[in-house]
Structures are given as C-alpha cells and as structure tokens.
Design an enzyme around this catalytic site. Structure first.
Site, PDB file in Angstrom:
ATOM      1  N   LYS A 101      -1.537   8.826   4.959  1.00 37.22           N
ATOM      2  CA  LYS A 101      -0.150   8.828   4.470  1.00 37.22           C
ATOM      3  C   LYS A 101       0.768   9.508   5.467  1.00 37.22           C
ATOM      4  O   LYS A 101       1.915   9.091   5.650  1.00 37.22           O
ATOM      5  CB  LYS A 101      -0.062   9.526   3.120  1.00 37.22           C
ATOM      6  CG  LYS A 101      -0.646   8.694   2.000  1.00 37.22           C
ATOM      7  CD  LYS A 101      -0.233   9.214   0.650  1.00 37.22           C
ATOM      8  CE  LYS A 101      -0.732   8.289  -0.453  1.00 37.22           C
ATOM      9  NZ  LYS A 101      -0.496   8.811  -1.785  1.00 37.22           N
ATOM     10  N   LYS A 113      -6.584  -1.155   0.633  1.00 36.60           N
ATOM     11  CA  LYS A 113      -6.548  -1.111  -0.832  1.00 36.60           C
ATOM     12  C   LYS A 113      -5.158  -1.452  -1.368  1.00 36.60           C
ATOM     13  O   LYS A 113      -4.156  -1.208  -0.691  1.00 36.60           O
ATOM     14  CB  LYS A 113      -7.029   0.241  -1.348  1.00 36.60           C
ATOM     15  CG  LYS A 113      -6.027   1.325  -1.234  1.00 36.60           C
ATOM     16  CD  LYS A 113      -6.332   2.501  -2.145  1.00 36.60           C
ATOM     17  CE  LYS A 113      -5.158   3.450  -2.010  1.00 36.60           C
ATOM     18  NZ  LYS A 113      -4.744   4.173  -3.139  1.00 36.60           N
ATOM     19  N   LYS A 123       0.569   1.387  -4.372  1.00 38.09           N
ATOM     20  CA  LYS A 123       1.952   1.425  -4.879  1.00 38.09           C
ATOM     21  C   LYS A 123       2.956   1.470  -3.748  1.00 38.09           C
ATOM     22  O   LYS A 123       4.086   1.052  -3.893  1.00 38.09           O
ATOM     23  CB  LYS A 123       2.159   2.710  -5.689  1.00 38.09           C
ATOM     24  CG  LYS A 123       1.593   2.694  -7.052  1.00 38.09           C
ATOM     25  CD  LYS A 123       1.892   4.035  -7.715  1.00 38.09           C
ATOM     26  CE  LYS A 123       0.712   4.443  -8.564  1.00 38.09           C
ATOM     27  NZ  LYS A 123       0.778   5.778  -9.095  1.00 38.09           N
TER      28      LYS A 123
HETATM   29  P1  TYM Z   1      -2.559   7.476  -8.244  1.00 41.02           P
HETATM   30  O1  TYM Z   1      -1.439   7.448  -9.184  1.00 41.02           O
HETATM   31  O2  TYM Z   1      -2.305   7.236  -6.802  1.00 41.02           O
HETATM   32  O3  TYM Z   1      -3.639   6.456  -8.689  1.00 41.02           O
HETATM   33  C1  TYM Z   1      -4.046   6.475 -10.033  1.00 41.02           C
HETATM   34  C2  TYM Z   1      -5.498   6.035 -10.127  1.00 41.02           C
HETATM   35  O4  TYM Z   1      -5.619   4.684  -9.688  1.00 41.02           O
HETATM   36  C3  TYM Z   1      -6.673   4.597  -8.744  1.00 41.02           C
HETATM   37  N1  TYM Z   1      -6.349   3.543  -7.774  1.00 41.02           N
HETATM   38  C4  TYM Z   1      -7.114   2.468  -7.590  1.00 41.02           C
HETATM   39  N2  TYM Z   1      -8.267   2.065  -8.140  1.00 41.02           N
HETATM   40  C5  TYM Z   1      -8.787   0.887  -7.723  1.00 41.02           C
HETATM   41  N3  TYM Z   1      -8.198   0.105  -6.776  1.00 41.02           N
HETATM   42  C6  TYM Z   1      -7.030   0.481  -6.191  1.00 41.02           C
HETATM   43  N4  TYM Z   1      -6.465  -0.308  -5.284  1.00 41.02           N
HETATM   44  C7  TYM Z   1      -6.440   1.713  -6.577  1.00 41.02           C
HETATM   45  N5  TYM Z   1      -5.314   2.369  -6.217  1.00 41.02           N
HETATM   46  C8  TYM Z   1      -5.267   3.496  -6.963  1.00 41.02           C
HETATM   47  C9  TYM Z   1      -6.696   5.982  -8.073  1.00 41.02           C
HETATM   48  O5  TYM Z   1      -7.953   6.245  -7.493  1.00 41.02           O
HETATM   49  C10 TYM Z   1      -6.426   6.895  -9.238  1.00 41.02           C
HETATM   50  O6  TYM Z   1      -7.621   7.150  -9.953  1.00 41.02           O
HETATM   51  N6  TYM Z   1      -4.418  11.944  -7.306  1.00 41.02           N
HETATM   52  C11 TYM Z   1      -4.340  10.927  -8.313  1.00 41.02           C
HETATM   53  C12 TYM Z   1      -3.583  11.402  -9.537  1.00 41.02           C
HETATM   54  C13 TYM Z   1      -4.098  12.678 -10.054  1.00 41.02           C
HETATM   55  C14 TYM Z   1      -5.306  12.902 -10.730  1.00 41.02           C
HETATM   56  C15 TYM Z   1      -5.351  14.285 -11.002  1.00 41.02           C
HETATM   57  C16 TYM Z   1      -6.348  12.068 -11.099  1.00 41.02           C
HETATM   58  C17 TYM Z   1      -3.449  13.876  -9.966  1.00 41.02           C
HETATM   59  N7  TYM Z   1      -4.200  14.826 -10.526  1.00 41.02           N
HETATM   60  C18 TYM Z   1      -6.431  14.865 -11.650  1.00 41.02           C
HETATM   61  C19 TYM Z   1      -7.431  12.655 -11.778  1.00 41.02           C
HETATM   62  C20 TYM Z   1      -7.462  14.021 -12.019  1.00 41.02           C
HETATM   63  C21 TYM Z   1      -3.636   9.745  -7.705  1.00 41.02           C
HETATM   64  O7  TYM Z   1      -3.328   9.712  -6.557  1.00 41.02           O
HETATM   65  O8  TYM Z   1      -3.344   8.815  -8.523  1.00 41.02           O
END
Ligand code: TYM
Length: 345
Positions: free
Chosen positions: A119, A209, A212
């Site tokens: 990033k 991947k 967003k």
């Molecule tokens: P975020 O919002 O970027 O993504 C949310 C969840 O979606 C999964 N994800 C995917 N899974 C499969 N294929 C994809 N292309 C893909 N893109 C995203 C991410 O792995 C994530 O599980 N850090 C986390 C948010 C967070 C969190 C936490 C999660 C903050 N604190 C504590 C669990 C526990 C995140 O970046 O989410």
C-alpha cells in the site's frame, strides 16, 4: 465459564465487494447462526481503520452506518444477545490498548508487513501515514481485548494475524496470562471448514486480489453494483487462450477465479462446480452461467438491504457498544495493571 469468542471486522470505506462478503462476512454470519449457543460472536466495524489511507471524510459516518446495514442484509440476526455488532471507535479501549502494544512492537516487525509495503508504494511518501504503518497493532487490539480465539479473515490478513499471536505471546511471557492467544491460522481455517484463506481475484487482472482500492472498479464486484453492470464485468473478465474450463489457479487464474466465485455463490466445493463444466471449451457459455447467478445474488441481496430497519440497527449498535465497553475495559485494566499504569489489587 465464558464462551470462546469468534470475531471479525470489515473496514467501512467504500462499498464492500464480494471478496469481503465471501471471505469474512459470510463465514462469521453462518457461524453466528449455527453456533451462537457455544460461542460469543463479535462483528464490528473498524471505523478507525478507515482512514489509514486518505479518504473523503464527508461521507465516512454514513458509510459506517451503511456497513452495519450490510451485515444485517447478509443475515446477521439482530435479536440474539450473544451476537454483537459494534463500531470500534465507540469502544475507546481499542485505541488505548493499541498504544500500549505499540510500545512492545518492533519497528522492524511492522516494516516487514507485506500489506504495508504494497500500500505504501502506491502512495507518495507524504501520504503514507503512521496509522497505515501500525494498523496491524490496532487490529491485534481489536481481538485481544475480547479474548477472541477465532478471527475469520481473508488470506491477505494472515500475516497480521500471525503478528497478533506473537504480540499476545510476548506480553503473556513478560507479564503473565494477559491475553487469550488466537488459534494458529491453519487451525482457524480448519474450524471454518476451509483449506486456506479465501482470495477472490480481480476480474481484469486475476493475478492480483480483488480490492476496494481498485481505481477503475472494473475488476471488482461491489455489493451495491447495479446487477446488470456486474453481468458486464463478468462477461468481460480476463480469461486465457486454453479453451478449457478447468480449475488450475496457477495456469488459468481468470477461469479459476470465476469457478471460485460460482462455487461461493452456490455454497458448494469448487471441485464439484468445476466438474460440472469439465470439457466445456466455450468461455462465453460458462461466463453466462456465472453472470446470471451473480445477477440473481445481487438482486436478492439488494432487496434485503432496502428492507433493513435502521432503528433496529441503531439499537443493536448501541446495546452492543455498552456491553463491549464493559468487556474491553476489563482486559484493558488487566493490561494497565500489568504494565504499571494502575495499582494492582
Ligand atoms: P478489509 O475491510 O480490508 O477486508 C475485510 C475482509 O475481507 C477480506 N478480503 C478478501 N477476502 C477474499 N478475497 C478478497 N479479494 C478479499 N479482499 C478482502 C479481508 O481479508 C478481510 O478479512 N484489517 C481488516 C479489518 C480488521 C479486522 C480487525 C479483521 C480490522 N481489525 C480485527 C479481523 C479482526 C481489513 O483490512 O479488512
């Protein structure tokens, strides 16, 4: 005895895409529906994580509420007291524990996080924030506060989870049993009935991947996409010249990604779905099936979203936040006592 905790969060910026939905949201909602008598289920909106990279703040608040509604449209039951839905910033212990953990986390340790490297190279150096750098620490605080054993996330978060286990073990070995150490990632996949973390790929560039932060949006299917638009995205997804529908992610990433998506839409193993198309040489025929099922899924999801009752969502957020402040503050106090910020009793 308190129940083991399953916890996950999905950031609130932009609409969520099908990778977020199938990778993180659906597994925990399914778990919540099946196992809320055995587990406490925490779903939260990591709103403080939303601006680790620059965003337009004028619509963040609405987006946070919108995301809470998405959980409900995806099937999260609001009437079950063992299932919590809350906003991270409404539980200040998350930020306080982050600071304490920051001071026990190595600069080198954070510098090795591949997501930070990826990033940060996409931003000019003056836009790379310290928040982006130490975001895995806030993420660790998010689950260590509640003693979560299971944290379903997509494959891109594996390294962050490994760090969370490390910092929990480090603090425990220095200060005594402060935290529940989450289960190893492989054991978590086993628990959720998967061989590995899910990774839905970009439709235009299936070697990266689905994300967003994709600027064009062409390779990403958002939950709020016009279903007709999603059909177009699937019909123009990148494939290959092998003229053979087969599940072979290394050599046929585009087709394999579409097979993964179709399997998720149907809730079936990918091998079973691939077997159905064995011998199919016309990609257009296969894509049409995926596109139609995606269209039906989005139409159904969006109809459920419109029907979500905002007052019930707000009431659930508020009651969960009160309960979570109580739970999180107990852990925080234990840590504050251990590090010498509060008197030991
Ligand atoms: P975020 O919002 O970027 O993504 C949310 C969840 O979606 C999964 N994800 C995917 N899974 C499969 N294929 C994809 N292309 C893909 N893109 C995203 C991410 O792995 C994530 O599980 N850090 C986390 C948010 C967070 C969190 C936490 C999660 C903050 N604190 C504590 C669990 C526990 C995140 O970046 O989410």
């Amino acid at each position: 005895m308190t129940k083991p905790v399953i916890l996950t969060g999905l950031r609130a910026n932009n609409d969520l895409h099908i990778g977020n939905y199938f990778g993180a949201m659906l597994p925990i909602i399914d778990m919540a529906k099946q196992k809320s008598d055995e587990f406490q289920v925490n779903m939260f909106i990591p709103d403080l994580h939303s601006f680790t990279t620059p965003i337009d703040h004028s619509d963040l608040y609405d987006q946070i509420i919108h995301n809470a509604r998405l959980f409900v449209a995806a099937g999260l039951p609001l009437d079950n007291p063992e299932i919590y839905l809350y906003r991270q910033s409404y539980v200040p212990a998350h930020s306080e524990l982050t600071w304490i953990l920051d001071c026990f986390t190595g600069f080198g340790e954070m510098s090795r996080m591949t997501q930070f490297k990826d990033k940060s190279t996409k931003l000019s150096s003056d836009r790379v924030s310290v928040g982006l750098f130490n975001y895995p620490v806030l993420m660790a605080a998010d689950y260590l506060l509640y003693g979560a054993s299971y944290v379903p996330v997509g494959d891109d978060q594996t390294q962050h989870l490994e760090y969370g286990r490390d910092i929990a073990e480090r603090m425990n070995s220095r200060f005594g049993e402060l935290f529940v150490v989450p289960e190893p990632v492989a054991k978590q996949h086993e628990f959720f009935g998967k061989d590995q973390g899910l990774r839905i790929m970009d439709l235009v560039n299936p070697t990266k991947k689905m994300s967003k932060s994709d600027d064009t949006g062409k390779g990403v299917i958002f939950l709020g996409d016009d279903p007709a638009e999603a059909v177009k995205k699937i019909m123009s997804a990148t494939t290959d010249d092998k003229a053979n529908v087969a599940y072979d992610p290394a050599n046929q990433p585009g087709i394999s990604n579409l097979l993964d998506i179709l399997a998720l839409l149907r809730g079936k193993p990918v091998q079973e779905v691939a077997a159905e198309f064995a011998g199919e040489s016309q990609y257009g025929v296969f894509k049409k099936v995926v596109a139609e099922e995606m269209q039906a899924f989005l139409q159904d999801f969006q109809a459920r979203l419109v029907a979500v009752d905002d007052n019930s969502v707000m009431a659930k957020l508020e009651s969960s936040e009160a309960a979570m402040n109580e739970q999180a503050n107990l852990t925080l106090l234990r840590v504050q006592q251990a590090v010498g910020l509060r008197p030991k009793v």
